[in-house]
Every structure is written in C-alpha cells, then in structure tokens.
Write a protein that holds these residues in place. Structure first.
Motif, short mmCIF file in Angstrom:
data_model
loop_
_atom_site.label_atom_id
_atom_site.label_comp_id
_atom_site.label_asym_id
_atom_site.label_seq_id
_atom_site.Cartn_x
_atom_site.Cartn_y
_atom_site.Cartn_z
N LEU A 278 0.85 -1.18 0.00
CA LEU A 278 0.00 0.00 0.00
C LEU A 278 0.89 1.23 0.00
O LEU A 278 2.09 1.15 0.26
N ARG A 469 -8.58 8.90 1.68
CA ARG A 469 -8.79 7.73 0.81
C ARG A 469 -9.19 6.54 1.67
O ARG A 469 -8.91 6.50 2.88
N LEU A 471 -9.11 2.19 1.68
CA LEU A 471 -8.81 0.87 1.13
C LEU A 471 -9.82 -0.10 1.72
O LEU A 471 -10.12 -0.05 2.92
N GLU A 481 -10.04 0.35 -3.71
CA GLU A 481 -9.67 1.68 -3.22
C GLU A 481 -10.77 2.66 -3.62
O GLU A 481 -11.31 2.60 -4.73
#
Length: 506
Positions: A278, A469, A471, A481
């Motif tokens: 990541l 963001r 995940l 995502e």
C-alpha cells in the motif's frame, strides 16, 4: 421461496434492552415463520447482536416479550431458550478441540449405558446419523483440532441441530468460509428450511443475504425499521434500507489537504508467501474499511510489527528504505500502533498517567539507564495539555480517567515517539461524542504537520468524515480503493460486502 406455515413461529413484541446511558434495542416487533430463512441486517451497533442475544437467552430484555408459537416465554439463560426450541451458532467457535467430533456434538448430553458410563458405540451411531441426515461432511471420530475452521463450524452446527431446534440462529456463518464452503453451507440451510426449521441468518454480507434469505428485516439505531422480500432486492437497494434516507444524503469528503508533492511512503508486508503493498502520503489520513472478520485489525497489527505470524515490513519513500520485524524495531523506524483494546493491551492499568505516556520513549528520559521522573512528568504534562486532557493530576492512576481521556493518554504516548506513520485501530471506540470530536481534530492536526496516518474503523461514518482515501479489505486482502470525497455510506457498504451494483447480474 418455500414457506410451510404462514403463522409466526417466533415473535417479539415491544422488545427493549437498556444499558446505562444507552438504549440498545427500542420496542422491537419482529415475526418469522416456520420453514423460512429470515435474515437480520444492519450497520455496526444497530442492535442485531442484542436482539440475537435476547432470543438465544444470553441476555435478558429490559421490557417486552418473546413468543414461540403464540406462547410467551421468558429466557433466563441459553438453556431456557434451548428448552423452547431456539439454538444459536455464534461466529466465535466454542469447541473443545482436544476431543473428537462426536464428543463435541453431544458434550454434556452423551448417551449412557445402564452402568451410567458413556455408551461410546451409541454416541458414534447417533453422531453419524445426524451428520448424514444434514449432509455435514465430517467424520464422527475426527479429532476436532485437526479440522479446518470451516469443518469446525460444521461441528458447531451439528451440535445445535442435535438439540432438534425449531429455530436456528446463525451469526455471521460465512465469515471464515471459502466460496465452495459457503455454497455447501447454503445447501445445508436450504435443507433445514425445507424440513420446516426457521433459520435466522445474521450477516453483513449483503450479497449472501439476498442469495439465501426469503425475507430480510433491517435494524437501525435499535429499532426494526422494515421487513422485505429478499427476492425483489439487490445489494444497493438493501444498503439503502440499512443506511436510511438521512445517511444517503451525506457524502462526507476527506478532511485533510494532501500536498500534490507530498512524498509517498510505500509499505510492503511480507508474510510467508503473501505480499501486500500500500502507499500512504505524508499528511494523508488513509482509512481501511471492512466487515467484521475481514482481517482489518490483524493487518494493522502486522503493519506495526505485532502480528501473530512473523512478518517483515519494508518502508520506502524514494530517499530511504528500511524494514522491521518487531514492535520495538517498528517504533525505532517511526511506525507506531494505537491499539483497539486500550483496557487489555493499550494501557498499564497499575501505573500513573505519566508512566503510561512515557512508556514507549523511556530512552529519552534516562541517563545511563536511570530514569529522570521530573523530565518525564514535564514532557507528559505539556503534551497532555496540548491534547486537552481532563485529569486532576498526571500522577493519578490512568484507570481513573474517562474512556476519552484514556484514549488521549495513548495518543500522547504515540506522539512522544515522533511517528512517521501512525496506525490507529478504532481510535474512538467507547468514547463519547465530545471526545470523539477532539480525537478527530487531533488526528487532523497531526496529518497537517506531515504525519502519515492509517485509520482502521468499524464505523463507516467515522471513516467517511475523517479520511482522504479508503482501502477496502475482505478475507484478509486489500480488494479495492475509494476516494472518500466521491463515496457515501451506501457505496462503501456495497464495496465492503462485495455485492453487485444496480444493473449488474446478481
């Protein structure tokens, strides 16, 4: 849909459960019929578990009643619920792994000889007949600890079925199953339904709910807000019902501003043959979302060098590259973990506030191994003042603080190590609304100062209001995502449950 009886087999009337300062269930009226699969769905904390615990006798209600075939029942224990014909298979296994399948299935209820000893041949005969009747593919003489988790779950199911229930409650039954194992379980559930058993199916996996259920009841904020035929629904429609109209109108954007030239921190986790990667930027708050059992916490602990299985974590931002395999090494590299369980693994309950704050940075407050208490106290006091800690003294026992202030103590400990990457697992669990807002502001300020932050949370609202963001994790893997500014609760719920969107085949 196969429904053998239009009259309610199980019914609740105005069921309530109150805890100090919290109403977990508020006037729940529910009914389900013989020979159907009836799903219960809702967001985390909606009241599903409370309802199931009352029905299974694990929790006593504060008010209301439970009826079986029209007869009112009061369950003081799970044994009372079993006597009334209600059995429950929980997500957490409760088998004695040192004994075989047959002895687990009839544990405490073994057939006896005239001498009072266990009738072993009869025990295996009864177990074999039960397993064959319901198509449970495990051997009666198999040692339980040698079975896969999926097969152990079948043993739990066999034990419940051996009590010949009229109502079978399944709590997140597919959380640890493969696709093939899930389909095998669904075949068993359909046979139970056709035999006239009422199966209550509790799950976060909305695609599975629509596949297996005849009807679905939605729980929201402690209330049962509607029952729907599953056949006319898809995942997104069901998610809309779970969130409610108020939730659908809110699409909270990410709250920090990440510089376009912020240096990305690449993180790679190597655990045996598995590699997971990541990227998180300095000044970014990255959220990890997933349903219960998705592996969020295990992954967060692994990132911090605290996983159950040994793993090597590599960090790189283009100017440096390093790796670590333990918590101590991770802290030395600037990676700090804020645990989800402050009571058990986060705080030193016998120590003071100051001692808890400085526990991870003692080297900065000692000379030749001798601690300097005044410097520790001064540093702790200054940091806790910035975090607006409410406490009579930093010398007081940490257990005398409120939950929100205990969380601030853990944050202060993390900040004293000057983290490059801060991993927060359920950062506001068990704190009140005011403390939650304060903790969110602290995390945003840290991000503004350039700290990269990963937040793991079971609260979708928190993820949508705090992160830049997201995940998505499922079955211990990162599978998607999302940009928080483009996401609302429905989109996030659909992504986590892995179901199809409108217009796609189901």
């Amino acid at each position: 849909m196969t429904v053998n009886d239009a009259l309610p087999l199980l019914e609740t009337r105005d069921l309530c459960k109150q805890y100090p300062g919290n109403t977990a269930l508020d006037g729940a009226c529910f009914s389900a019929r013989r020979g159907e699969v009836h799903a219960i769905v809702g967001a985390n904390g909606a009241g599903k578990s409370t309802l199931m615990n009352i029905l299974s006798g694990a929790t006593r209600p504060s008010g209301g009643s439970v009826l079986i075939s029209g007869k009112q029942n009061a369950f003081a224990s799970p044994a009372d619920a079993l006597s009334a014909g209600i059995a429950c298979v929980y997500q957490e296994l409760s088998l004695v792994t040192q004994i075989d399948v047959a002895r687990n299935v009839f544990l405490g209820r073994e057939p006896r000889t005239s001498w009072g000893t266990v009738d072993v041949p009869r025990l295996y005969e009864l177990t074999s007949a039960l397993l064959n009747r319901f198509g449970l593919n495990v051997r009666p003489d198999a040692r339980t600890e040698a079975l896969s988790v999926a097969d152990q779950q079948l043993v739990e199911l066999a034990r419940a079925l051996s009590m010949e229930p009229r109502v079978l409650i399944l709590d997140e039954p597919t959380a640890v199953l493969s696709i093939a194992e899930k389909q095998n379980l669904f075949g068993i559930i359909r046979r139970l339904r056709d035999d006239g058993i009422l199966v209550i199916y509790v799950s976060h996996f909305l695609g599975e709910v629509i596949e297996i259920a005849d009807r679905v009841t939605v729980v929201r904020d402690g209330r049962l807000v509607g029952t729907h035929d599953a056949g006319g629904m898809n995942v997104e429609m069901l998610a809309d019902h779970i969130i409610g109209e108020a939730g659908l109108q809110v699409s909270a954007p990410g709250t920090t501003t990440v510089s376009s030239d912020a240096r990305p921190l690449d993180v790679e986790v190597e655990q045996g043959e598995r590699r997971t990667s990541l990227c998180v930027k300095a000044g970014e708050i990255l959220g990890i979302a997933g349903l219960g059992g998705s592996g969020r916490t295990a992954f967060a602990r692994t990132l911090a060098g605290a996983g159950r299985r040994r793993a090597r974590v590599r960090l790189s931002d283009g100017t440096f590259s390093t790796s670590y395999t333990s918590v101590a090494q991770a802290i030395a590299k600037g990676v700090v973990y804020l645990t989800e369980d402050r009571k058990t693994s986060g705080l030193f309950s016998t120590l003071s506030v100051t001692d808890n704050v400085t526990a991870s940075a003692l080297g900065a407050f000692s000379v030749l191994g001798v601690r300097r208490p005044r410097q520790e106290q001064a540093a702790a006091s200054e940091l806790l003042k910035q975090l607006k800690l409410v406490a009579a003294s930093v010398r007081m026992p940490v257990t005398e603080l409120s939950g929100g202030n205990q969380q601030k103590v853990m944050l202060a400990r993390a900040l004293l190590t000057r983290p490059r990457l801060l991993i927060c697992d359920e950062p506001t669990r068990g704190v009140d609304i005011a403390a939650k807002g304060q903790i969110h502001r602290i995390l945003r300020e840290l991000a503004y100062r350039g700290v990269a932050i990963i937040v793991v949370s079971s609260e979708n609202e928190e993820l949508l209001s705090l992160t830049d963001r997201l995940l998505v994790m499922k079955n211990a893997e990162l599978v998607g995502e999302l940009r928080t500014a483009d996401t609302d609760e429905t989109k996030l719920l659909v992504a986590m449950s892995g179901g199809p969107r409108k217009g796609t085949p189901e």
